[in-house]
Design a protein around this motif. Structure first.
Motif, PDB file in Angstrom:
ATOM      1  N   SER C 568       0.908  -1.242  -0.024  1.00  0.00           N
ATOM      2  CA  SER C 568      -0.073  -0.005  -0.049  1.00  0.00           C
ATOM      3  C   SER C 568       0.792   1.371  -0.005  1.00  0.00           C
ATOM      4  N   VAL C 569       2.184   1.038   0.082  1.00  0.00           N
ATOM      5  CA  VAL C 569       2.962   2.252   0.389  1.00  0.00           C
ATOM      6  C   VAL C 569       3.587   2.763  -0.924  1.00  0.00           C
ATOM      7  N   ARG C 570       3.262   4.102  -1.429  1.00  0.00           N
ATOM      8  CA  ARG C 570       3.830   4.652  -2.611  1.00  0.00           C
ATOM      9  C   ARG C 570       5.084   5.253  -2.287  1.00  0.00           C
ATOM     10  N   SER C 571       5.241   6.223  -1.332  1.00  0.00           N
ATOM     11  CA  SER C 571       6.555   6.548  -0.951  1.00  0.00           C
ATOM     12  C   SER C 571       6.488   7.069   0.527  1.00  0.00           C
ATOM     13  N   ALA C 572       7.586   7.432   1.095  1.00  0.00           N
ATOM     14  CA  ALA C 572       7.829   7.977   2.613  1.00  0.00           C
ATOM     15  C   ALA C 572       8.827   8.857   2.159  1.00  0.00           C
ATOM     16  N   VAL C 573       8.599  10.169   2.635  1.00  0.00           N
ATOM     17  CA  VAL C 573       9.556  11.375   2.593  1.00  0.00           C
ATOM     18  C   VAL C 573       9.449  12.504   3.692  1.00  0.00           C
ATOM     19  N   LYS C 574      10.616  12.996   3.880  1.00  0.00           N
ATOM     20  CA  LYS C 574      10.611  13.919   4.618  1.00  0.00           C
ATOM     21  C   LYS C 574       9.805  15.336   3.852  1.00  0.00           C
ATOM     22  N   PRO C 575       8.708  15.871   4.526  1.00  0.00           N
ATOM     23  CA  PRO C 575       7.755  16.668   3.686  1.00  0.00           C
ATOM     24  C   PRO C 575       8.436  18.058   3.731  1.00  0.00           C
ATOM     25  N   ASP C 576       8.071  18.917   2.671  1.00  0.00           N
ATOM     26  CA  ASP C 576       8.429  20.068   2.625  1.00  0.00           C
ATOM     27  C   ASP C 576       7.326  20.712   3.080  1.00  0.00           C
TER      28      ASP C 576
END
Lengths: 118, 154, 683
Positions: C568-576
């Motif tokens: 289910s995971v598309r991406s994981a990022v430190k958000p801006d």
């Protein structure tokens, strides 16, 4: 001590009888779930006493009884019957069954029958 | 054997595990108790209610743990190393209960059990089904079903 | 008999199996509107077995019902070509199956079996009585066996010096069927007697049994054997309580005239022949066609599913431990080729082990699908609709757990199809459709998923009705005109959409489609619906083939650890932080790669203290499920793991105000507990 073979298509009945015999001096040497296997295993195991259900798939208990008697005319076969099977039991007796026991039975019942033939 | 056995009828005697919460002794039917383990940190659960400390892992089983001080309406404290978790079997699952300390197992004859007087009111009274006076000490017997919400499911 | 637990298990298991195959036989027969000889024999046998086992367990009401059915099929068996009221027979047997299953379910739940089978039995008796009246006379006359040969003369010549004896026997109490036991004695007596007679004369029926029980079985015989040998011979009779052999005077008044005169044996021979003919007949019936199936069966064993669960758990833990060992192997700078290759080998062996364990747990969906056949049958009768259920791909195998979770949703969807989907025959024909409605239940595999579709050719979902209902209940989040058909149909899965105003015998607990979605969600699956007005509706359920071990991303929010399925995971990022804004309703949104998604802070959703609150300090994960895409905000990402999914303890619902958003948990190699995110219910 007698060697017993239990023939019944219902696992429940086989286990019930086996549990009942556990407490006795007798030994269950084999089981069969239909008449065909019963005859094969009778040949292979030559048990002293067979408990034989009547209504079974493949080959019923009466036919298996006849084949066992033809292998060993002195075979000790006890039919396991139920109310309503009078006619079948008669045939079994004519065919050489040593007796019969009627479901539902208790431990004492089956033990007394087997002790008598052992 | 204690003296209850001398005066009471053998078959009326029940065993209870006595534990303490805020200096008050409670008894719980020993038949429900699976084991007693030392207190350990629990993992919090989503939207956990205040009396639930979280869940712990006992040999691969996930076990919810209740804080008995909060559950029984006492002042919460930092537990010390005398505190422990009584693990009981409830409806085929394990549930843990953190208590201040565990005392011992006592035998109580059914004759010595009295219906809890409904004077004090409050949560403790609701959670106590019987009381017994043993050697001059009052023990409250937990109404396990009430404490653990058993039997009033949705 | 004293019922021990394990016997009870065997009894329940075997009886359920028998009922299942009985039901299948009935379905096969119902298509032909009757049962054939083989099927009749099978039904008879099954009832006989259930009767015997139930009687042994002292479940009288079960035994009696089985007995009534056995009687009915005994009658049918005697004249299997006769014309019978088959619809009534099918109905009654189906009702009986439901009764048995209901009682067994109580037994399983350790409840008292308080069902009353007497109504069913009465109905069966009535049916049997009608059959006896209707079915041709031959069956009835054939049943009467010539018997009652009271005196017989054996073939050998008698020397004339044979003495007369009076033998009196009693059988053990409760030995049952004493008349037949007496018949056995007669066979023994025949071998040693010149002549003999017995009282009661007629050994047929209950009257004889009664008399033998009360007064004993009396035999007068003339024999050359000495009394001790006669006694010894008769004493081999099973269940004999007492036996006396007294010499008497042949002219004694007591001796029946029959022996004194010596009748001929014609009667006896005739009787014997009849019996023999019947026996041959019987043999012919019983032996037909040795099926391969029963031979194959012996290669299977049944295993308690708890053992399989344990096995799976252990394998899961091995998987976890393995990854711990391999990932944590700290060897400093030195290369360890031998370790790497051993680790590689261990890894592939464990994978293989895991595959085998998974495959052991796989069972075909056929049993479940057959259950639906029964439902469609009963419901279409009830609603007076004509509906055919087509089953495709019932051999498709899924994990045992999946079956358990799939059952209720399937029941619910099919109920809806029969009740609301398929129109009555008149409406159908006026719309140019065949009068017979059709529901197709299909299972098929696609790579890692099993897809189950339920398609009906009914009236289809009404966009307008759904919108109307949804807006009444305040469930609309978008203007109606902007919603695609698929989105509109999706509304039926929202909690609160279903009303409980149609609780019928079949819709039972009044659960809605939201429960269907939740159940499917628990096993990591999804359900969608599509419909064409006037043409019908298709529900599609997609479930992962193996649900119990998942690949997941581990992260934490405050002290709470979570796993989200990697699929289910598309991406994981430190958000801006500048990409995050708040919409007019106060919901946080995030712009990712040009798209806007709602941003859910798990610390708020799950009510977690001590979590990261500053958007700049945490992370954002982009999650996509079949139904929607959204982002979650969490503290810290911890890497990817393979975990075994465990159920949350039931008791946990007493400890939390809402467990929405988590579907289970997993224990990692370090002993930590991680909650598994249910992506469909995080909102």
């Amino acid at each position: 001590m007698a060697k017993i073979m239990i023939v019944d298509d219902a696992a429940f009945m086989r286990i019930t009888i086996k549990n009942m015999l556990k407490k006795s001096v007798h030994e269950v040497v084999g089981e069969a779930e239909n008449g065909k296997l019963a005859v094969e295993r009778y040949r292979a195991l030559s048990p002293d006493i067979v408990t034989m259900d009547i209504t079974m798939p493949e080959m019923d208990g009466l036919q298996a009884l006849r084949e066992i008697i033809s292998i060993n005319p002195g075979a000790n076969v006890i039919m396991v019957s139920a109310m309503g099977q009078e006619a079948m039991v008669r045939e079994a007796i004519m065919s050489g069954a040593k007796g019969f026991i009627v479901k539902p039975f208790k431990e004492e019942g089956i033990l007394s029958a087997i002790d008598k033939l052992a | 054997m204690d003296e209850q056995n001398i005066t009471g009828l053998e078959d009326d005697i029940e065993e209870y595990l006595v534990f303490t919460v805020d200096k008050i002794d409670f008894g719980i039917d020993i038949g429900l108790v699976q084991e007693i383990i030392e207190i350990q940190p629990a993992s919090p659960i989503p939207n956990g209610l205040d009396f639930c400390s979280g869940i712990i892992n006992i040999r691969g089983m996930i076990v919810p743990v209740l804080d008995m001080r909060r559950k029984l309406g006492f002042q919460p404290v930092e537990y010390d190393d005398r505190a422990c978790i009584i693990v009981i079997l409830l409806e085929a699952e394990l549930v843990g209960a953190i208590v201040d300390s565990v005392q011992d197992v006592i035998h109580i004859s059914a004759r010595d059990l009295l219906d809890s007087p409904a004077i004090s009111g409050g949560e403790q009274a609701y959670y106590t089904s019987k009381i017994a006076s043993i050697d001059g000490k009052i023990r409250q017997i937990l109404n396990v079903n009430a404490v653990f919400d058993i039997g009033n499911d949705d | 008999m004293n019922v021990d637990e394990s016997m009870l298990d065997v009894y329940i298991y075997e009886t359920q199996q028998l009922l299942e195959s009985l039901e299948n036989t009935l379905f096969a027969g119902e298509n032909d509107k009757k049962l054939n000889t083989e099927q009749i024999n099978e039904v008879f046998r099954i009832m006989h077995t259930i009767k015997g086992a139930s009687a042994m367990m002292e479940f009288e009401h079960m035994a009696k019902l089985a007995h009534s059915l056995e009687d009915m099929f005994a009658l049918i068996r005697e004249n299997d070509a006769g014309s019978y009221d088959w619809p009534a027979i099918f109905d009654n047997v189906f009702s009986a199956i439901s009764f048995f299953n209901g009682e067994l379910a109580k037994l399983l739940d350790k409840q008292t079996m308080d069902g009353d089978s007497s109504d069913l039995i009465a109905k069966l008796k009535l049916l049997v009585a009608r059959m006896k009246g209707e079915s041709a006379a031959p069956a009835a006359t054939a049943k009467k066996e010539p018997e009652a040969v009271t005196a017989e003369t054996p073939v050998f010549d008698h020397k004339g010096d044979e003495a007369y004896y009076k033998v009196k026997l009693f059988f053990e109490e409760n030995s049952q069927m004493e008349n037949i036991r007496a018949f056995g004695v007669v066979q023994a007596v025949r071998k040693i007697s010149v002549r003999f007679a017995h009282i009661p004369e007629d050994l047929n029926g209950d009257a004889a049994t009664e008399e033998i029980r009360n007064n004993g079985f009396l035999v007068f015989l003339q024999s050359g054997e000495n009394p001790d040998r006669i006694k010894a011979l008769l004493e081999t009779t099973l269940f004999l309580k007492s036996c006396s052999v007294l010499p008497i005077d042949g002219d004694d008044e007591e001796v029946p005239a029959a022996i004194r005169q010596g009748r001929d044996t014609a009667g006896a021979e005739a009787a014997h022949e009849t019996l023999q003919a019947k026996a041959d007949d019987h043999q012919a019936n019983g032996e037909g066609g040795v099926s391969l199936e029963s031979v194959a069966k012996q290669n299977f064993i049944s295993v308690n599913v708890n053992k399989l669960d344990n096995l799976l758990n252990i394998v899961g833990e091995i998987v976890t431990a393995q990854s711990m060992v391999i990932n944590n192997a700290d060897f400093g700078d030195r290369q360890h080729d031998s370790f790497d290759s051993a680790a590689q080998q261990l890894h592939s062996l464990i994978n293989e082990l895991q595959d085998i364990v998974m495959s052991i747990r796989m069972i075909p969906v056929s049993t479940l699908f057959q259950k639906m056949r029964r439902l469609v049958r009963d419901m279409s009768k009830k609603f007076g609709k004509q509906i055919e259920l087509e089953i495709i791909g019932e051999e498709t195998e899924v994990d045992k757990n999946v079956i358990d979770y799939l059952s209720d949703p399937l029941l619910h969807i099919i109920r809806n199809s029969v009740d609301h989907g398929i129109e009555d025959a008149a409406t159908r024909t006026s719309n140019g459709k065949p009068a017979y409605g059709k529901i197709t239940l299909e299972a098929r595999m696609t790579g890692s998923d099993v897809i189950v579709t339920i398609t009906d050719d009914g009236g289809g979902l009404s966009r307008d009705n759904i919108l109307k209902k949804a807006s009444e209940k305040g469930l609309l989040t978008k203007p109606e005109s902007e919603m695609s058909d698929k989105e509109v149909y999706g509304l039926i899965f929202l909690p609160g959409f279903s009303t409980k105003d149609q609780v019928t015998e079949f819709s039972g607990r009044g659960v809605g489609m939201d429960v269907v979605r939740k159940n499917i969600g628990v096993i990591g699956g999804s359900v969608t619906v599509d419909s064409t007005p006037g043409m019908g509706t298709t529900h599609t359920i997609r479930i992962p083939l193996t649900l119990t071990i998942v690949d997941g991303m581990k992260f934490n929010v405050g002290k709470m650890n979570f796993i989200v399925p990697t699929v289910s995971v598309r991406s994981a990022v430190k958000p801006d932080v500048k990409d995050i804004f708040t919409d007019p309703e106060g919901n946080e949104m995030i712009m990712l790669l040009g798209n806007v998604y709602s941003l859910i802070r798990l610390s708020r959703f799950f009510n977690i203290e001590d979590a990261v609150t500053d958007l700049a300090d945490g992370m954002v994960m982009h999650i996509a499920s079949e139904e929607r895409e959204f982002c979650i905000f969490f503290d810290h990402l911890d890497g990817e793991y393979q975990v075994v999914v465990k159920k949350l303890p039931n008791y946990l619902k007493h400890c939390s105000s809402s467990l929405d958003g988590v579907s289970g948990c997993a224990i990692l190699g370090d002993g930590s507990i991680n909650l598994i995110i249910d992506v469909n219910s995080v909102q």
